[in-house]
Design an enzyme around this catalytic site. Structure first.
Site, PDB file in Angstrom:
ATOM      1  N   GLY A  71       0.812  -1.213   0.000  1.00  0.00           N
ATOM      2  CA  GLY A  71       0.000   0.000   0.000  1.00  0.00           C
ATOM      3  C   GLY A  71       0.846   1.265   0.000  1.00  0.00           C
ATOM      4  N   HIS A 209      -1.924  -7.564   2.508  1.00  0.00           N
ATOM      5  CA  HIS A 209      -1.941  -8.050   3.902  1.00  0.00           C
ATOM      6  C   HIS A 209      -3.097  -7.510   4.731  1.00  0.00           C
ATOM      7  CE1 HIS A 209      -0.142  -4.786   6.504  1.00  0.00           C
ATOM      8  NE2 HIS A 209       0.279  -4.340   5.342  1.00  0.00           N
ATOM      9  N   CYS A 343       1.308   3.285  13.807  1.00  0.00           N
ATOM     10  CA  CYS A 343       2.533   4.088  13.814  1.00  0.00           C
ATOM     11  C   CYS A 343       2.687   4.914  15.071  1.00  0.00           C
ATOM     12  CB  CYS A 343       2.547   5.027  12.614  1.00  0.00           C
ATOM     13  SG  CYS A 343       2.109   4.217  11.104  1.00  0.00           S
TER      14      CYS A 343
HETATM   15  C1  LIG Z   1      -1.925  -0.436   5.894  1.00  0.00           C
HETATM   16  C2  LIG Z   1      -2.274   0.785   5.116  1.00  0.00           C
HETATM   17  C3  LIG Z   1      -1.398   1.325   4.167  1.00  0.00           C
HETATM   18  C4  LIG Z   1      -0.019   0.773   3.944  1.00  0.00           C
HETATM   19  O1  LIG Z   1      -0.020  -0.464   3.304  1.00  0.00           O
HETATM   20  P1  LIG Z   1       1.304  -1.391   3.410  1.00  0.00           P
HETATM   21  O2  LIG Z   1       1.021  -2.520   2.485  1.00  0.00           O
HETATM   22  O3  LIG Z   1       1.396  -1.810   4.850  1.00  0.00           O
HETATM   23  O4  LIG Z   1       2.454  -0.547   2.977  1.00  0.00           O
HETATM   24  C5  LIG Z   1      -1.804   2.421   3.447  1.00  0.00           C
HETATM   25  N1  LIG Z   1      -3.015   2.978   3.645  1.00  0.00           N
HETATM   26  C6  LIG Z   1      -3.887   2.492   4.545  1.00  0.00           C
HETATM   27  C7  LIG Z   1      -5.216   3.142   4.709  1.00  0.00           C
HETATM   28  C8  LIG Z   1      -3.548   1.392   5.319  1.00  0.00           C
HETATM   29  O5  LIG Z   1      -4.406   0.936   6.228  1.00  0.00           O
END
Ligand SMILES: *Cc1c(COP(=O)(O)O)cnc(C)c1O
Length: 411
Positions: A71, A209, A343
C-alpha cells in the site's frame, strides 16, 4: 490463555487457501516471468491469473493493475508517478488531514520540494466537505488524493461525488493537463464493494496483507489512458510502470486473497456488522462515559450502503483513562486491540485522525480501535464484553482525571 485478535486493520492472518496457492511458487514454480522458457512462462501465467482475480475485485481491466510492494508504495507511485508524468496541471496537491502516513508524510516531503499542499479538514465524523474541496481546486491542482476508508475510525469518504466534481471541472477546462484523482482503498478492500468505474477515480491503492494475503505486495490501479512515470527505475516490468523482478509468490497470494474477498464479501460484511454492533451495544450499556468516534452505526438489518463506515471497525473513547493502559490490560488477558494508528502506538501523542475530528485530548487519549475480522466468533466478542467493564472501572479508580471529574461534579 485465549488469544483474541481484534486488530485486523493493522494486518490480517494469511488465509490457509492463500498460503496453499502460494507454496508451489516457492518450490517447483520458481521461474522469472521475464524468461522465455517454460519456467518463466509458468510464473508469468500465474501472475496474469492473479491480475485477473484482482481486476475482478475492483471491476478493472487486467492492463490497469500494476504490482507494487504494498500500500505504501502504491500511494507513492500514485502521487509521485503522476506529478513527474508531465500530464498534471501544476504544483498543487489536495489531500485530507486524516489520511494514512503513506500519503501525509509524502505530502510533507513534497511540500519541502516546492509543491503546495492543501490538507482539507474533516467534520466530527471524519468526513470532508465537498464544498471546501471544490473551492480549494485551482488551475495549478495536479492531484487530489482522498482515502476511501479510514484505518482508525472506518469512516468512508464520498469518493464518487469527489470524482464527479473533478470530472466536471476538467470537462469545462481548456487546459490539456489533467487533475488526477487517487484514492487509498487499502482498508475498504474486501469489506465493502469497490468499483473503480463508479468511484470515478484514476488511481487506486490496495494492499494484500489487509485482505488475508501476504505482506509486501500490493497494486496500484491505473485507469487506461492515465500516464504515470515509474518511481523505481530499472527493467521494463509492469509495462514500464514499476521495475524489478516480480514478487511471484506474493502476487499469487494477493490474487487468491482477492478471489476469496469477492466470494465472501456479502456474508462477511453482514457478519462483521452483527458482531461490531453487539460489541458497541453491550459495552455502551455496561460502561459509563464512553463515546463512539465516527459515523453512527446502522442496525445489521439495514443495507450496508446506508452506512458511512466500514463494517468491521469501531473506535471508542473511554473518558478519563488512557487507551494505552486499557490496551495493556487487554493484552494481559490475550485480547489484541490498538490505540490510534499502528505508527503512533508506543507514543502518547494523540491520534492525528481523532485530532482532525476535533475530539478533545481527554477523549482522544482514551480511545481504542477494535477492528474485527472474518474469523472472529460471537464467543470472542462476548468474552470482551464480559472482561472490559471490570478493566475500565479498575483503571478509573486509579485515575486522577476521573477523581477530579467526580469532585467537580459534586461542587
Ligand atoms: C496499511 C495501510 C497502508 C499501507 O499499506 P502497506 O502494504 O502496509 O504498505 C496504506 N493505507 C492504509 C489506509 C492502510 O491501512
Amino acid at each position: 490463555m485465549k488469544r483474541i485478535y481484534l486488530d485486523h486493520n493493522a494486518t490480517t492472518p494469511v488465509d490457509p487457501e492463500v498460503l496453499d496457492a502460494m507454496l508451489p511458487y516457492f518450490k517447483e514454480l520458481y521461474g522469472n516471468p521475464s524468461s522465455i522458457h517454460i519456467f518463466g512462462q509458468e510464473a508469468k501465467r500465474g501472475m496474469e491469473h492473479s491480475r485477473e482475480q484482482i481486476a475482478s475485485l475492483i471491476n478493472a481491466d487486467t492492463s490497469e493493475i500494476v504490482f507494487t510492494s504494498g500500500g505504501t508504495e502504491s500511494d507513492n507511485l500514485a502521487i509521485k508517478g503522476t506529478l513527474s508524468s508531465g500530464h498534471a496541471r501544476g504544483k498543487h496537491i489536495i489531500t485530507v488531514n486524516t489520511e494514512h502516513h503513506a500519503i501525509l508524510n509524502q505530502a510533507n516531503y513534497l511540500e519541502q520540494q516546492g509543491y503546495k499542499i492543501t490538507f482539507l479538514p474533516v467534520d466530527k465524523h471524519g468526513i470532508i466537505s465537498l464544498k471546501q474541496l471544490k473551492e480549494s481546486i485551482t488551475e495549478e491542482t495536479a492531484i487530489i488524493s482522498v482515502m476511501l476508508a479510514n484505518n482508525e475510525t472506518g469512516t468512508l469518504q464520498p469518493i464518487t461525488e469527489i470524482g464527479e466534481i473533478i470530472n466536471n471541472i476538467c470537462a469545462g477546462s481548456k487546459s490539456s493537463r489533467k487533475i488526477f484523482f487517487h484514492t487509498d482503498a487499502v482498508q475498504a478492500a474486501g469489506k465493502i464493494p469497490i468499483d473503480v468505474k463508479k468511484l470515478n477515480v484514476d488511481l487506486l491503492s490496495l494492499s494484500a496483507h489487509k485482505i488475508y494475503g501476504p505482506k509486501g505486495i500490493g497494486i496500484l490501479y491505473v485507469r487506461k489512458g492515465t500516464k504515470i512515470h515509474p518511481i523505481i527505475h530499472g527493467g521494463h516490468h509492469e509495462r514500464n510502470r514499476r521495475a524489478g523482478t516480480e514478487n511471484i509468490p506474493g502476487i499469487i497470494g494477493m490474487g487468491k486473497a482477492a478471489e476469496l474477498a469477492v466470494k465472501n464479501l456479502i456474508s462477511e460484511n453482514r457478519q462483521l456488522r452483527k458482531l461490531r454492533n453487539k460489541l458497541w451495544n453491550e459495552l455502551s450499556k455496561h460502561i459509563p462515559y464512553i463515546y463512539l468516534n465516527g459515523p453512527e452505526l446502522k442496525p445489521e438489518s439495514a443495507s450496508s450502503v446506508e452506512e458511512k463506515r466500514l463494517p468491521n471497525t469501531i473506535n471508542i473513547s473511554f473518558e478519563y483513562i488512557e487507551g494505552e493502559s486499557i490496551l495493556l490490560n487487554l493484552d494481559l488477558i490475550g485480547i489484541a486491540v490498538s490505540t490510534g494508528s499502528a505508527c503512533t502506538s508506543g507514543s502518547l501523542e494523540p491520534s492525528h485522525v481523532l485530532s482532525a475530528m476535533e475530539i478533545g485530548p481527554v477523549r482522544s487519549q482514551g480511545s481504542l480501535r477494535f477492528s474485527l475480522g472474518k474469523d472472529n466468533t460471537e464467543q470472542e466478542i462476548d468474552y470482551v464484553i464480559n472482561e472490559l467493564p471490570g478493566i475500565i472501572s479498575k483503571l478509573r479508580i486509579m485515575s486522577p482525571l476521573f477523581e477530579q471529574y467526580k469532585q467537580n461534579k459534586k461542587e
